[in-house]
Design an enzyme around this catalytic site. Structure first.
Site, mmCIF file in Angstrom:
data_model
loop_
_atom_site.group_PDB
_atom_site.id
_atom_site.type_symbol
_atom_site.label_atom_id
_atom_site.label_comp_id
_atom_site.label_asym_id
_atom_site.label_seq_id
_atom_site.Cartn_x
_atom_site.Cartn_y
_atom_site.Cartn_z
ATOM 1 N N ASP A 13 0.712 -1.307 -0.213
ATOM 2 C CA ASP A 13 -0.378 0.192 0.016
ATOM 3 C C ASP A 13 0.780 1.205 -0.140
ATOM 4 O O ASP A 13 0.511 1.957 0.505
ATOM 5 C CB ASP A 13 -1.113 0.250 1.511
ATOM 6 C CG ASP A 13 -2.126 -1.358 0.730
ATOM 7 O OD1 ASP A 13 -2.525 -1.477 0.568
ATOM 8 O OD2 ASP A 13 -2.189 -1.587 2.493
ATOM 9 N N HIS A 43 -3.864 -2.562 -6.489
ATOM 10 C CA HIS A 43 -3.237 -1.768 -6.549
ATOM 11 C C HIS A 43 -3.981 -0.182 -7.713
ATOM 12 O O HIS A 43 -4.800 -0.497 -8.579
ATOM 13 C CB HIS A 43 -2.069 -1.775 -8.304
ATOM 14 C CG HIS A 43 -0.819 -2.184 -7.259
ATOM 15 N ND1 HIS A 43 0.411 -2.624 -8.039
ATOM 16 C CD2 HIS A 43 -0.708 -2.644 -6.425
ATOM 17 C CE1 HIS A 43 1.402 -3.229 -7.338
ATOM 18 N NE2 HIS A 43 1.020 -3.504 -6.064
#
EC number: 6.3.4.4
Length: 339
Positions: A13, A43
């Site tokens: 992340d 993503h």
């Protein structure tokens, strides 16, 4: 032209997707390939105010001239793959994407096991996407391969051959990793890790690039690292402090709230070293210093933000070439020509 690998330096992340998206549009690579684990990593990228989240197809999909490839080391979930083809139809992904015929397949049984196994889902805190059980079957030589799934036939290719042919011709190849250093099966906070190594060397192997053909490794760090699920987090801050700072995030795949911490310089240095970083990218600088929001010129950064970047460079020992100052693609400072 070189091969460039982008990997995460923390617990995932970090904003790898936004960095890959920028490089895809700015540098115009002929090939954008995805390495890493599989669909357990989401993503995301914001384009003209709209957020796109992908778990299978490379985040550089908006570069409509590029060939999009999924390397042999990546697990493929046909259900997720076809969903993303439909989701991204405006970008003509269907005619540009290729899956290595040797990719292992995530089946429904793998997802069910991942979601019901008390150890995996309860203690470790997996995403429930089936990646761990699928990789276990792969190690036992029981997993199906992409070539065994009829629906995938139109997309099958030899990714390693395509990439090495492109490198032979002098083309630019951009490779996107998943998760982050702290989740590596080898170097992360075991057993609270993902089901394989996700450092740059493994990501290169996932797509068939040998060590001597890797030209640049960009390791991405978030100004405030986050972690989803269980496991050690040495610099974690209390949730109340995260709330006060406005650092409330939720996982792209799981929807679970992310734990937030202060920047860990010691971990960053070790991560950069093991990954062989040639350059760093720092994301969400605007969360560290709100006055940095939207700035695209390094010299115009406020003092607090600039001192933070300089401290990272000094303590990690690697230059920071890319800095994200907001969610949109154009919210970036590109210093690559000056470092």
């Amino acid at each position: 032209m070189p091969s460039v690998i982008v990997v995460g330096g923390q617990w995932g992340d970090e904003g790898k997707g936004s960095i890959v998206a920028y490089l895809s549009l700015h540098d115009e690579p002929e090939i954008i390939a995805r390495g890493g684990v599989g669909t357990n990593a989401g993503h995301s990228v914001v384009i003209n105010g709209k957020k796109y989240a992908v778990r299978q197809i490379p985040t550089g999909f908006m570069q409509t001239k590029a060939r999009l490839l999924i390397g042999a080391g990546v697990l493929v979930d046909p259900e997720v793959f076809f969903h993303e083809l439909e989701q991204l139809k405006d970008f003509n992904v269907k005619d540009r994407v290729g899956i290595d015929y040797r990719c292992a397949i995530i089946e429904e049984k793998h997802k069910q096991l991942d979601r019901t196994n008390g150890y995996l889902h309860g203690k470790i805190g997996t995403t429930g996407s089936g990646c761990g059980p699928a990789n276990a079957d792969r190690v036992m030589r029981k997993a199906k391969q992409a070539k065994d799934v009829k629906e995938l036939e139109p997309y099958l290719t030899d990714v390693a051959q395509e990439i090495n042919d492109a490198l032979d011709e002098g083309s630019l190849v951009l490779v996107e990793g998943t998760q982050g250093f702290g989740l590596s099966l080898y170097y992360g906070t075991y057993p609270y890790v993902t089901s394989k190594d996700v450092t740059a060397s493994s990501v290169a192997a996932d797509v068939g690039i040998g060590p001597t053909r890797v030209d640049e490794v960009i390791v991405v760090f978030k100004s405030f690292p986050t972690r989803v699920g269980a496991g050690p987090f040495p610099t974690e801050m209390p949730m109340e402090e995260a709330d006060r700072l406005g650092l409330v995030e939720y996982g792209t795949v799981t929807g679970r709230r992310r734990r937030v911490g202060w920047f860990d310089f010691e971990m960053a240095r070790y991560s950069a070293r093991i990954n062989g970083a040639t350059m760093l990218a720092v994301t969400m600088l605007d969360k560290y210093d709100k006055e940095a929001f939207g700035v695209t010129d390094y010299d115009k950064l406020p003092r607090k933000a600039k001192e933070f970047i300089e401290e990272i460079e000094e303590r990690v020992g690697v230059p920071v070439g890319l800095i994200k100052t907001g969610p949109e693609l154009e919210h970036i400072i590109d210093r690559r020509d000056t470092i």
